[in-house]
Design an enzyme around this catalytic site. Structure first.
Site: not given
Ligand code: GRF
Length: 210
Positions: A92, A111, A94, A109, A147, A14
């Site tokens: 973690m 990445h 989908i 998101n 992604d 986190g």
């Protein structure tokens, strides 16, 4: 201006959540975290949220036979918390159509690579193994792929000789902690427009002259 209500989904330590908590607290972003949801009861993100006095909810995916039932439960919690924007911060799982239909163009998101290079998992090691000279991080809208959604912001870092995956991950995280709050602030200011596969960033509203 009404503060944007964030629902942060996390599975791990986190540190991105912490960066968002800190930027909300010092008012550098006009947002507040309405709820933090973790699928992992041991997630450090839960402790960070509790420490900051933020409502938390642990929904363990292992308690659900079907992914759809888990997704519905998470969406229900986000809706009950009246969330405007869903922020994936090391989540973690989908995120599928149940989320995207409930929050269209409202799920983002981060990445730890320069998309479209190196989607998926273990991407710092992939960048090193490929011989990339630069990597970085990408904040993007989430779509149905993994992604693949429209890119909002990116930041680069060098890949240095002898880097381990952890070295590179740490260098990228420093940039993540700056980039994610910036992207959230752009959303809060209603400056992001998805045009096909691209995101247009509108200029900042200028003060109206009297
Ligand atoms: C970050 O590297 C993020 O880009 C990826 O997962 C990691 C989460 O780290 N999606 P943290 O839990 O925010 O520290």
């Amino acid at each position: 201006m009404k503060k944007l209500r964030l629902g942060v989904l996390a599975s791990g330590g986190g540190t991105n959540l912490q960066a968002i908590i800190d930027r909300c607290a010092d008012n550098s972003i006009s947002a507040e975290i309405a709820i933090v949801i973790c699928n992992n009861p041991d997630a450090g993100a839960l402790d960070r949220a509790e420490k900051a006095g933020i409502k938390t909810c642990c929904i363990n995916h292992r308690d659900f036979e079907k992914r759809a039932a888990f997704d519905h439960k998470v969406v229900q919690q986000l809706q009950e918390a009246e969330v405007d924007l869903v922020v994936l911060a090391g989540f973690m799982r989908i995120v599928g159509s149940i989320f995207l239909e409930a929050f269209p163009q409202r799920v983002i998101n981060i990445h730890p690579a320069l998309l479209p290079a190196f989607p998926g998992l273990h991407v710092q090691q992939q960048a090193i193994d490929y011989g990339a000279r630069f990597s970085g991080c990408t904040v993007h809208f989430v779509d149905i792929g993994v992604d693949t959604g429209p890119i909002i912001l990116q930041a680069t870092v060098p890949v240095l000789e002898g880097d381990s995956a952890d070295d590179l991950a740490a260098r990228i995280l420093v940039e993540e902690h700056k980039l994610y709050p910036q992207a959230i602030q752009l959303f809060a200011e209603d400056r992001l427009r998805i045009e096909g596969r691209k995101v247009k960033i509108l200029p900042a509203a200028t003060e109206l002259s009297p």
